[in-house]
Design a protein around this motif. Structure first.
Motif, PDB file in Angstrom:
ATOM      1  N   LYS A   1       0.832  -1.219   0.000  1.00  0.00           N
ATOM      2  CA  LYS A   1       0.000   0.000   0.000  1.00  0.00           C
ATOM      3  C   LYS A   1       0.857   1.257   0.000  1.00  0.00           C
ATOM      4  CE  LYS A   1      -4.025  -1.974   2.296  1.00  0.00           C
ATOM      5  NZ  LYS A   1      -4.496  -2.292   3.656  1.00  0.00           N
ATOM      6  N   VAL A   2       1.883   1.254   0.850  1.00  0.00           N
ATOM      7  CA  VAL A   2       2.745   2.438   0.935  1.00  0.00           C
ATOM      8  C   VAL A   2       3.456   2.675  -0.399  1.00  0.00           C
ATOM      9  CG1 VAL A   2       4.867   3.343   1.985  1.00  0.00           C
ATOM     10  CG2 VAL A   2       3.094   2.316   3.428  1.00  0.00           C
ATOM     11  N   LEU A   3       3.984   1.603  -0.966  1.00  0.00           N
ATOM     12  CA  LEU A   3       4.722   1.752  -2.232  1.00  0.00           C
ATOM     13  C   LEU A   3       3.809   2.274  -3.329  1.00  0.00           C
ATOM     14  CD1 LEU A   3       7.086  -1.361  -2.423  1.00  0.00           C
ATOM     15  CD2 LEU A   3       7.627   0.997  -1.780  1.00  0.00           C
ATOM     16  N   ASP A   4       2.628   1.710  -3.424  1.00  0.00           N
ATOM     17  CA  ASP A   4       1.713   2.140  -4.475  1.00  0.00           C
ATOM     18  C   ASP A   4       1.391   3.628  -4.329  1.00  0.00           C
ATOM     19  OD1 ASP A   4      -0.072   1.319  -6.744  1.00  0.00           O
ATOM     20  OD2 ASP A   4      -1.543   2.253  -5.400  1.00  0.00           O
ATOM     21  N   GLU A   5       1.118   4.036  -3.088  1.00  0.00           N
ATOM     22  CA  GLU A   5       0.755   5.435  -2.866  1.00  0.00           C
ATOM     23  C   GLU A   5       1.965   6.357  -3.109  1.00  0.00           C
ATOM     24  OE1 GLU A   5      -1.981   7.611   0.508  1.00  0.00           O
ATOM     25  OE2 GLU A   5      -2.223   5.472   0.098  1.00  0.00           O
ATOM     26  N   MET A   6       3.123   5.885  -2.696  1.00  0.00           N
ATOM     27  CA  MET A   6       4.337   6.689  -2.880  1.00  0.00           C
ATOM     28  C   MET A   6       4.664   6.863  -4.367  1.00  0.00           C
ATOM     29  SD  MET A   6       8.232   5.943  -1.617  1.00  0.00           S
ATOM     30  CE  MET A   6       7.922   5.461   0.037  1.00  0.00           C
TER      31      MET A   6
ATOM     32  N   ALA B   1       2.937  11.773 -10.057  1.00  0.00           N
ATOM     33  CA  ALA B   1       2.163  13.012 -10.154  1.00  0.00           C
ATOM     34  C   ALA B   1       3.070  14.238 -10.109  1.00  0.00           C
ATOM     35  CB  ALA B   1       1.135  13.064  -9.028  1.00  0.00           C
ATOM     36  N   LEU B   2       4.236  14.095  -9.507  1.00  0.00           N
ATOM     37  CA  LEU B   2       5.189  15.212  -9.430  1.00  0.00           C
ATOM     38  C   LEU B   2       6.169  15.213 -10.606  1.00  0.00           C
ATOM     39  CD1 LEU B   2       5.992  15.040  -5.588  1.00  0.00           C
ATOM     40  CD2 LEU B   2       4.686  16.835  -6.751  1.00  0.00           C
ATOM     41  N   GLY B   3       5.933  14.381 -11.601  1.00  0.00           N
ATOM     42  CA  GLY B   3       6.833  14.327 -12.757  1.00  0.00           C
ATOM     43  C   GLY B   3       8.054  13.467 -12.490  1.00  0.00           C
ATOM     44  N   GLY B   4       7.940  12.587 -11.497  1.00  0.00           N
ATOM     45  CA  GLY B   4       9.087  11.774 -11.115  1.00  0.00           C
ATOM     46  C   GLY B   4       9.058  10.381 -11.698  1.00  0.00           C
ATOM     47  N   ASN B   5       9.983   9.558 -11.205  1.00  0.00           N
ATOM     48  CA  ASN B   5      10.141   8.210 -11.723  1.00  0.00           C
ATOM     49  C   ASN B   5      10.519   7.235 -10.611  1.00  0.00           C
ATOM     50  OD1 ASN B   5       9.688   7.214 -14.353  1.00  0.00           O
ATOM     51  ND2 ASN B   5      11.091   8.745 -15.165  1.00  0.00           N
ATOM     52  N   LEU B   6      10.430   5.950 -10.922  1.00  0.00           N
ATOM     53  CA  LEU B   6      10.623   4.897  -9.916  1.00  0.00           C
ATOM     54  C   LEU B   6      12.012   4.863  -9.303  1.00  0.00           C
ATOM     55  CD1 LEU B   6       9.007   1.634 -11.349  1.00  0.00           C
ATOM     56  CD2 LEU B   6       8.125   3.156  -9.573  1.00  0.00           C
TER      57      LEU B   6
ATOM     58  N   ARG C   1       3.186  -1.296 -14.036  1.00  0.00           N
ATOM     59  CA  ARG C   1       2.003  -0.485 -13.739  1.00  0.00           C
ATOM     60  C   ARG C   1       2.203   0.988 -14.075  1.00  0.00           C
ATOM     61  NH1 ARG C   1       0.940  -0.494  -7.997  1.00  0.00           N
ATOM     62  NH2 ARG C   1       2.801  -1.787  -7.802  1.00  0.00           N
ATOM     63  N   PHE C   2       3.430   1.501 -13.872  1.00  0.00           N
ATOM     64  CA  PHE C   2       3.607   2.949 -13.944  1.00  0.00           C
ATOM     65  C   PHE C   2       4.204   3.449 -15.258  1.00  0.00           C
ATOM     66  CE2 PHE C   2       3.022   2.391  -9.420  1.00  0.00           C
ATOM     67  CZ  PHE C   2       2.187   3.463  -9.137  1.00  0.00           C
ATOM     68  N   MET C   3       4.922   2.599 -15.969  1.00  0.00           N
ATOM     69  CA  MET C   3       5.543   3.082 -17.210  1.00  0.00           C
ATOM     70  C   MET C   3       4.544   3.042 -18.359  1.00  0.00           C
ATOM     71  SD  MET C   3       9.033   1.762 -19.134  1.00  0.00           S
ATOM     72  CE  MET C   3      10.281   2.901 -18.540  1.00  0.00           C
ATOM     73  N   ASP C   4       4.633   4.044 -19.220  1.00  0.00           N
ATOM     74  CA  ASP C   4       3.845   4.079 -20.450  1.00  0.00           C
ATOM     75  C   ASP C   4       4.016   2.738 -21.190  1.00  0.00           C
ATOM     76  OD1 ASP C   4       2.871   4.519 -22.989  1.00  0.00           O
ATOM     77  OD2 ASP C   4       3.901   6.437 -23.276  1.00  0.00           O
ATOM     78  N   PRO C   5       2.902   2.060 -21.507  1.00  0.00           N
ATOM     79  CA  PRO C   5       3.006   0.762 -22.198  1.00  0.00           C
ATOM     80  C   PRO C   5       3.798   0.838 -23.501  1.00  0.00           C
ATOM     81  CG  PRO C   5       0.744   1.182 -21.505  1.00  0.00           C
ATOM     82  CD  PRO C   5       1.521   2.426 -21.207  1.00  0.00           C
TER      83      PRO C   5
END
Lengths: 471, 471
Positions: free
Chosen positions: A407-412, A418-423, A439-443
């Motif tokens: 849960k924490v990782l997903d929310e983080m 949302a801030l223009g950041g990356n994993l 889940r997070f990278m553009d397919p």
């Protein structure tokens, strides 16, 4: 199942290639090669065999054998990675470059060093320094990490604000491709647009596109003067707000701008078993400046020190000699080890945001930490937007830890994107962040990565199951 | 034949996508889009149609149409390339980004500029400078070249010794893939190891892997002080021998170290129609230093100036203000135009060697020039081993020129490779050097390039016939 187990015939061939003593089958020894610095058991997996080649030719023979027999090969440096990139999640062969540990050349005319992948980063730095040059790659793990691993991960580190990450210092490499061909990409030319930039496609590809067997590293003239500032703040936001101020003020590019939050400071104090100055502070900011003129370095640190004092710094400690500098950095560099004392199991994240978003990113992390009652000490490379945020398991049971962590990782991650950041700013995706990346990278980009991987490794032999899953 | 001609139906669809006025069919206008700055007719080919989209979405639609109809698309910036990279050698559609010429953002907190591909490099530089920042990419063609072309070619230029080539300043891009998907690679994070380094795979891929529609450029604090030295020498070898001396002396990294040989100086003098100082010299060396401290810059140029005088420099002219600096650089920057006056047709080569091999490379070029009685004026970026060597046709007939050129090039390339060098430091392979690349590059690497190209452009629609031939 795509892959075959490592059978006796394969073992025999491996022994022929690298010599009997360089094939490891002892289960206890294999276990050591089944993990990196990720502390959780989910990201450990014992190899079927470990081989220790000593040349590109031996590696080429191993890759050809592995392709023929359909056995996965996971290359490994010093095992100091933080994304389970060197862990053989699908079993098979671990290929350790530990015996390829020679500095091959120090070229003073072109300012290049040519090294094998198993040389420690610290030895590269020291050899350069003693010859009057700077090798500017500087991950916190420099004393133990191998340069080959630094290249595979495009290691970042402490000097990236001014000097860039490992990638900027790599101008060439000899590499064994997944299909067993040996080739030398780039070299000692400092400009080169002869074909695609394959050197930098390899750099940071986490050992999925090739095994680096020789690296051409650019050296710089050694800055003659270095000074470090340690600035405690009584408020985290004030500390972190100083970063964009320093970065945009008056033409100074500091070598480093690091920070530690209060939890990290306390952990370091406990681990080092020594009183740190202002250790009740909410945050430390550490700034390094360097240059070829003593006067200039002094002017720079005075300017920056004054900026800090005007913007809430409680004090400015200046370290302009090696021993006080080492003391300042020891606290910062022991971050990972120190946290282990509080919580042997933890999850170290490595998010990155545009530099001016660091205050918001930390606000978000603190909010999430409070929401889920998880301690998340933060420290890292503030000057380049790279935050190490470490979730501590403490005394949670396995099940609770797993649930809350997810849960924490997903929310983080959502906050970071949302801030223009990356994993990941420097630790990489490996096995550990592969599911999050999906889940997070553009397919579209996931597909680009998959296509390139398949193009260069059609049998998916080299370090499979890392970064992305490929069919 | 793999490709189809552009028929009326395709023209109609193109008009629907970009608007009727942005579809060019007039043969005279098409001819302009059928060449770049390569002077020889072999490297010119008229497109069937030119389209001028204004957004990534329009480009995506064009790429999808082209894939469906099997028509090649050649992207084009300002047409200032020197390898026929933007020339539609197989016909089809030329896609000009000339209407995408907006500076979208100047981000003072993160030191980034976000621009469309059709902005001239000069405008990027000027906008940055006026806001107090440095955009450090600086090809000689800056006044006319587009930033999109700089990214496609990984343009080098005059400041690369200290600041690196275009690639180092590109942290992100929006790009349309050959198959028509739009994605944003990287962005404003200064560290990022989230997946493969696709940003730098795209940079320098000569418009064969994607069409850049937005670029995230890193800015630096503007150095407050700049000084240029012009040093004439009465002997070419003495001049060129100074390069490694400067590069390894006492911790100074100059911004530029350029040279011009006697033929180039004479050509510049003729072209500019003004007397240059010591224009009978065998060579000029031009050195630039910059920094945030006036004193430091003075110390640096004095150190370098003294080194030059001790090593055969006839005189040291110091230019520490804009107008004298412009005068010094004008001679160097007009190299290409000046040669045209002597010989309207020429073949400009762009070889690169390790910096300490420059003296030998020039010796070899002079030997080959004498052997074949071809004038080969040389100038270029000595500080990074990059030599522009230009074969002049003068009054040779077509047949003789072709024959002698092939012999000279083959011998020159062989000499360069023997010195650890490469075909191109900044102009790229394009169509012009494709055949040479096939002969000189390790076949393993040619195959890597082919595999990656096919992986990302399975129908071979985007800029086909460049860098390598792909089946």
């Amino acid at each position: 199942m795509r892959y075959n187990p490592v059978n006796g015939k394969i073992i025999d061939e491996l022994k022929t290639i690298v010599g009997e003593t360089n094939v490891v089958l002892d289960p206890e020894k294999l276990a050591v090669y089944g993990r990196d610095e990720v502390s959780e058991a989910d990201w450990q997996h014992r190899p079927e065999v470990v081989v220790k080649p000593e040349s590109a030719e031996q590696i080429a023979a191993i890759m050809k054998l592995a392709n023929r027999e359909m056995v996965p090969v996971t290359p490994r440096g010093a095992g100091t990675g933080l994304s389970a990139g060197a862990v053989p999640m699908l079993g098979g062969i671990v290929l350790s470059v530990e015996r390829m540990n020679k500095i091959l050349e120090l070229d003073r005319e072109n300012l290049f060093m040519v090294v094998e992948p198993g040389v420690t980063t610290g030895e590269v730095q020291k050899t350069a320094r003693e010859a009057g040059y700077l090798y500017a790659g500087d991950p916190c793990s420099a004393d133990s990490s191998f340069i080959g691993g630094n290249v595979a991960e495009n290691a970042g580190g402490n000097k990236a604000v001014k000097y860039g990450t490992t990638s900027r210092h790599v101008y060439g490499m000899e590499v064994v491709l997944p299909t067993g061909e040996i080739t030398t990409l780039g070299g000692k030319c400092v400009k080169d647009v002869t074909g695609y930039d394959l050197v930098h496609l390899m750099t940071g590809s986490e050992g999925t596109l090739g095994i680096v067997t020789k690296v051409f590293l650019k050296l710089l003239p050694l800055p003659q003067y270095v000074a470090d500032l340690l600035v405690p703040f009584d408020d985290m936001q004030k500390a972190i707000n100083i970063v964009p101020v320093i970065m945009t003020h008056g033409g100074i590019i500091p070598t480093s701008v690091e920070f530690m939050d209060s939890l990290s400071i306390k952990a370091a104090e406990m681990y080092l078993n020594q009183k740190l100055p202002y250790s009740d502070a909410a945050a430390y900011v550490i700034i390094e400046v360097d240059g070829s003129s003593e006067r200039q370095v002094e002017e720079d640190y005075e300017t920056i020190g004054n900026l800090c004092l005007k913007n809430g710094g409680l004090e400015v400690f200046v370290a302009d000699n090696k021993s006080t500098q080492d003391r300042i950095w020891k606290a910062r560099k022991c971050y990972a080890e120190a946290l282990r004392v509080i919580s042997p199991v933890y999850c170290m994240e490595d998010i990155v945001v545009p530099t001016n978003r660091i205050p918001q990113a930390l606000e978000e992390i603190n909010r999430i930490a409070a929401k889920y009652a998880v301690k998340i000490p933060c420290a890292g490379h503030a000057g380049d937007g790279n935050i190490h945020a470490t979730l501590l398991r403490e005394n949670r049971d396995e099940q609770t830890w797993h649930e809350v962590k997810e849960k924490v990782l997903d929310e983080m991650y959502r906050a970071v994107y949302a801030l223009g950041g990356n994993l990941s700013g420097e630790h990489g995706i490996g096995a550990k962040r592969k599911e999050a990346l999906a889940r997070f990278m553009d397919p579209v980009q996931l597909n680009m990565i998959r296509s390139i991987k398949k193009a260069l490794d059609p049998n998916l032999i080299l370090n499979p199951g890392k970064i992305v899953d490929v069919e």
